[in-house]
Scaffold this motif. Structure first.
Motif, PDB file in Angstrom:
ATOM      1  N   LYS A   1       0.974  -1.227   0.081  1.00  0.00           N
ATOM      2  CA  LYS A   1      -0.049   0.214   0.080  1.00  0.00           C
ATOM      3  C   LYS A   1       0.975   1.303   0.169  1.00  0.00           C
ATOM      4  O   LYS A   1       1.639   1.523   1.036  1.00  0.00           O
ATOM      5  CB  LYS A   1      -0.966   0.051   1.090  1.00  0.00           C
ATOM      6  N   PHE A   2       0.673   2.145  -0.917  1.00  0.00           N
ATOM      7  CA  PHE A   2       1.538   3.147  -0.961  1.00  0.00           C
ATOM      8  C   PHE A   2       0.785   4.518  -0.957  1.00  0.00           C
ATOM      9  O   PHE A   2      -0.362   4.694  -1.554  1.00  0.00           O
ATOM     10  CB  PHE A   2       2.083   3.297  -2.599  1.00  0.00           C
ATOM     11  N   ASP A   3       1.153   5.418  -0.045  1.00  0.00           N
ATOM     12  CA  ASP A   3       0.592   6.721   0.432  1.00  0.00           C
ATOM     13  C   ASP A   3       1.178   7.758  -0.322  1.00  0.00           C
ATOM     14  O   ASP A   3       0.603   8.926   0.019  1.00  0.00           O
ATOM     15  CB  ASP A   3       0.604   6.968   1.820  1.00  0.00           C
ATOM     16  N   GLY A   4       1.980   7.849  -1.003  1.00  0.00           N
ATOM     17  CA  GLY A   4       2.518   8.805  -2.114  1.00  0.00           C
ATOM     18  C   GLY A   4       3.866   8.967  -1.655  1.00  0.00           C
ATOM     19  O   GLY A   4       4.708   9.779  -1.981  1.00  0.00           O
ATOM     20  N   LYS A   5       4.094   8.462  -0.323  1.00  0.00           N
ATOM     21  CA  LYS A   5       5.614   8.756   0.218  1.00  0.00           C
ATOM     22  C   LYS A   5       6.378   7.527   0.762  1.00  0.00           C
ATOM     23  O   LYS A   5       7.480   7.433   0.595  1.00  0.00           O
ATOM     24  CB  LYS A   5       5.520   9.701   1.517  1.00  0.00           C
ATOM     25  N   LYS A   6       5.665   6.493   1.279  1.00  0.00           N
ATOM     26  CA  LYS A   6       5.987   5.286   1.801  1.00  0.00           C
ATOM     27  C   LYS A   6       5.072   4.096   1.683  1.00  0.00           C
ATOM     28  O   LYS A   6       3.746   4.238   1.583  1.00  0.00           O
ATOM     29  CB  LYS A   6       6.439   5.488   3.256  1.00  0.00           C
ATOM     30  N   PHE A   7       5.679   2.900   1.607  1.00  0.00           N
ATOM     31  CA  PHE A   7       5.134   1.700   1.325  1.00  0.00           C
ATOM     32  C   PHE A   7       4.727   0.976   2.613  1.00  0.00           C
ATOM     33  O   PHE A   7       5.559   1.062   3.564  1.00  0.00           O
ATOM     34  CB  PHE A   7       5.973   0.715   0.475  1.00  0.00           C
ATOM     35  N   THR A   8       3.772   0.331   2.579  1.00  0.00           N
ATOM     36  CA  THR A   8       3.246  -0.499   3.893  1.00  0.00           C
ATOM     37  C   THR A   8       3.039  -1.909   3.101  1.00  0.00           C
ATOM     38  O   THR A   8       2.232  -1.830   2.447  1.00  0.00           O
ATOM     39  CB  THR A   8       2.053   0.017   4.801  1.00  0.00           C
TER      40      THR A   8
END
Length: 191
Positions: free
Chosen positions: A58-65
């Protein structure tokens, strides 16, 4: 005059193209695995990427989870991602599918079949059509119906599903294409 127009066109083309910035993300930036087989943007703006063996990112625009079987995902080979109307994320894998509710995963095996590959999801009215390695299954009010068996279209590997503007379902399979609308089935390709 021709040269002036050509110069203006070149200037606008250059300035327009200069506005696009392409960024590449890989394992080094946090992506779970380098081969991405499915991708979707959810209603909250997150980008979900299903990988070949690394689970889902899952990418929030800055980092991946990243989520994998260690977090409760049913299988790390992800082929389909779908957001249900309730906001839950459905993740089709090589072994059924998982539903992510924002806190954790619920694993679903269609009619308790292990190793049933889930390749796609589409919604038609209140039913979810599920593409699998053995055909199409429809989920209606919590009950699975083997649509392919009922319509004597056995063992077709469904790769992709699409709903058109007439609410017809199009299915891409290893035997060609199907168009399904109100009980009418049209086949294109192999017989």
């Amino acid at each position: 005059m021709r040269y002036l127009i050509a110069s203006i066109l070149l200037f606008f083309t250059y300035t327009t193209l200069a506005q696009f910035k392409i960024e590449q993300y890989s394992v080094g930036e946090g992506l779970a695995q380098s081969q991405v087989y499915a991708m979707m943007e959810d209603s909250r703006g997150f980008i979900w990427m299903g990988t070949k063996g690394g689970g889902i990112s899952k990418f929030d625009g800055k980092k991946f989870t990243n989520y994998s079987t260690k977090n409760g995902l049913v299988n790390n080979y992800v082929l389909a991602i779908y957001e249900h109307t309730d906001g839950n994320i459905w993740i089709g894998t090589y072994d059924g599918y998982s539903i992510y509710n924002g806190l954790g995963f619920e694993s679903v095996r269609i009619n308790n079949k292990a190793n049933l590959v889930v390749t796609d999801f589409v919604r038609v009215e209140d039913k979810v059509w599920i593409g699998t390695s053995k055909g199409i299954v429809i989920l209606d009010n919590g009950k699975f119906t083997d649509w392919s068996a009922e319509n004597k279209l056995y063992k077709r590997h469904i790769f992709d599903l699409h709903v058109d503007e007439d609410n017809a379902v199009w299915a891409c399979s290893d035997d060609g294409m199907l168009r399904i609308k109100d009980g009418d089935i049209q086949q294109f390709g192999k017989d």
